[in-house]
Design an enzyme around this catalytic site. Sequence first.
Site, short mmCIF file in Angstrom:
data_model
loop_
_atom_site.label_atom_id
_atom_site.label_comp_id
_atom_site.label_asym_id
_atom_site.label_seq_id
_atom_site.Cartn_x
_atom_site.Cartn_y
_atom_site.Cartn_z
N GLU A 89 -12.87 50.02 -14.60
CA GLU A 89 -12.74 50.22 -15.76
C GLU A 89 -13.20 51.66 -16.64
O GLU A 89 -12.65 52.17 -17.24
CB GLU A 89 -14.19 49.91 -16.36
CG GLU A 89 -13.88 48.29 -16.39
CD GLU A 89 -15.50 47.01 -16.37
OE1 GLU A 89 -16.38 47.90 -16.29
OE2 GLU A 89 -15.57 46.61 -17.81
N GLU A 104 -16.82 41.97 -9.97
CA GLU A 104 -18.71 41.29 -11.17
C GLU A 104 -18.44 40.22 -10.74
O GLU A 104 -19.78 39.00 -10.96
CB GLU A 104 -18.09 41.46 -12.80
CG GLU A 104 -18.33 43.11 -13.51
CD GLU A 104 -16.99 43.70 -13.04
OE1 GLU A 104 -15.84 43.30 -12.19
OE2 GLU A 104 -16.94 44.47 -13.58
#
Length: 686
Positions: free
Chosen positions: A109, A129
């Site tokens: 990210e 995740e």
Amino acid sequence: MSELILTSKDANVGIITVDNPPVNALSPGVPDGIAAALAAHIADPEVSAIVLIGGGRTFIAGADIKEFGKVVAGQSKGHNLLPLMLAMEDSPKPVIVAIHGTALGGGLEVAMGGHYRVASATAQVGQPEVKIGLIPGAAGTQRLPRLAGVELAAQMCAFGEPIRAQQALEAGILDAIIDGDLLTGAVSFARAQTERPKPRERAIRPFDPAIFDTLRAQAKKTHRNQTAPQAAINAVEAATQLPFPEGCTRERELFNECLYGPQSKALIHAFFGEREVAKIPGIGKDTPTRAIKQAAVIGAGTMGGGITMNFVNAGIPVRLRETTQEALDKGMATIKKNYANSVAKGRFSQAVMDQRMALITPQLTYDGFEEADIITEAVFEGMALKKEIFAAIDGIAKPGAILASNTSTLSIDEIASATTRPQDVIGTHYFSPANVMRLLEIVRGAATGLDVIATCMNLAKTLKKVGVLVGNCRGFVGNRMIHCYLREAQFLVEEGAAPEQVDGALYEWGMAMGPLSMGDLAGLDVGWRIRKEFKHLEVPGERVPLISDELCERGRYGQKTGAGYYKYDENRKQTPDPEVTAIIEELAAREGIERREISKEEILDRTLLSLANEGAKILEEGIALRSVDIDVIYLTGYGFPAYRGGPMFYADTLGLANVLAKVQAFGWEPAPLLVKLAAEGKTFSA
Ligand code: NAD
């Protein structure tokens, strides 16, 4: 400036190095430190482009997972990465992110906040995740579809598998692959970027909208009952429907639902659990260990063959002994067939298979056993035979060799008593199929040396297993507990539940397989033989399950005989069998067992809570070191769903007072530890 971030310059290129070993996790201080370093380089008139890179062996490999627990517990507000990414994106000077090792989760990210990404050829990027029950929470689900295309992004976010640099380059996540030194290459790349950065790029490339439903259906199968993959797909879909800022808000909502939901807590518990079990009181870095360079295995049956494969997969040569040429040939043929299957599936090459096969010396004697650093016994489960074998190898093994038994129930101390070196004797309890299952229960006898335990814990790692140290009692941890679980499953059947009802309830709840199907797979005769051996230990007046033995008496051993709790065709496809219903009814009538309707809730409670109650006894007796050790055993060896955290964690989530009330209602003897913790309002895990 943060100590976790180093700044430097190479002429006109400003460099920001994340220095938070071992994996440059986004711990508190890292995002702020990057932001401060970025601001400093932007303010520096000499700097015309900026490189962000990781120090040590990797770029930012992910979030600091401990922080999530703190946020949920209200001890931390967590950190919001979005401002940092917007600052990178809005930088008037081009920001080039240089990736080696892995850029995962928050790492990718952050990388996507830069204007360009370059990477070493061996780098990997991903949004893993979902593996801890979460979704990307810092615009990963919004930026990745814009960079990589919607299809690939949705797939990466839903399933969490990383991709390699070359694929990332082709997909548009990376702008270049750097050969040679990454920083040097990244600095040259930065120097070549003379134009001012483009304004925020928010376009989405055309895509097939059917992708979302396809992936939802796929995730339902591969990630049964799991909420995070579905949430991740929804978040990527939002990226295609909402403007970027609103998409980020939607992602945050979905992220929070996952973070505060039960599955992420369970998966995070499982994640840390695997690390926790390696910690053993009294064993540290200074505990001596023994080198394992040569192994020997006794018995080439179901387990001995799999155990042999584990060693040779790790490059350790094995002498494999059997009693008859026929058994030896059969064992070797099975190993060969397993490897050939892997070659056919493209897991490794024929050359690798040949190398591995060449590391095995099949033999009918103990020749060469004196050279082995570890000898693992995997013969039939019988004390007399095990003692005979241990007495024999005691006379042959070199001093300092580890003598290990793969027994699933028998006393390691009694086995050790057949030798003159009980300090070298240990249980290494593999799970079937031994070349596949990750669990290795390491059973410590009363005299087992600390160095032997430490060596076997290391060996587990070498063999790519999760080693869990347990104490010596009948069945150790996993099988002692499964005994209670299988007993309740049988009682339920005797009392009126159909086998497919019991299996269906537990499968739907999340177990990899129902208990009765598991019995059919493993062979009902295994337990039948053990029960015969231990008949003298039965407590008079205590109810024992009868149905499995009844099926065995009628030649129904499970899959291997084409019939057990179910019928099996030649492809081992299972179907319910009316004959079994008749056998159960006949048995119940004969034994005076009243048959009734049984609810799904009762099936789940009686099976799953029997695990927790027995687990509590095991904990109290010190057979397991911590409740998380029991959980890890169940997650890695018994198909317990990780998103439920393990049997002890699951009991915690129900509340131990509720668990105790049910245990009492079932008329079981509650574990004193359960009574105590329930009264104190505590949990097993805390
Ligand atoms: P198996 O019957 O498949 O294999 C046992 C093998 O040992 C046979 O091939 C037999 O010929 C050989 N053998 C017997 N005496 C021998 C001797 N003196 N020297 C050399 N070989 C000899 O049994 P298995 O399922 O592989 O079980 C082996 C051990 O592993 C048992 O102690 C069992 O409790 C344990 N175990 C089994 C499982 C499982 O799921 N099958 C799981 C964990 C542990």
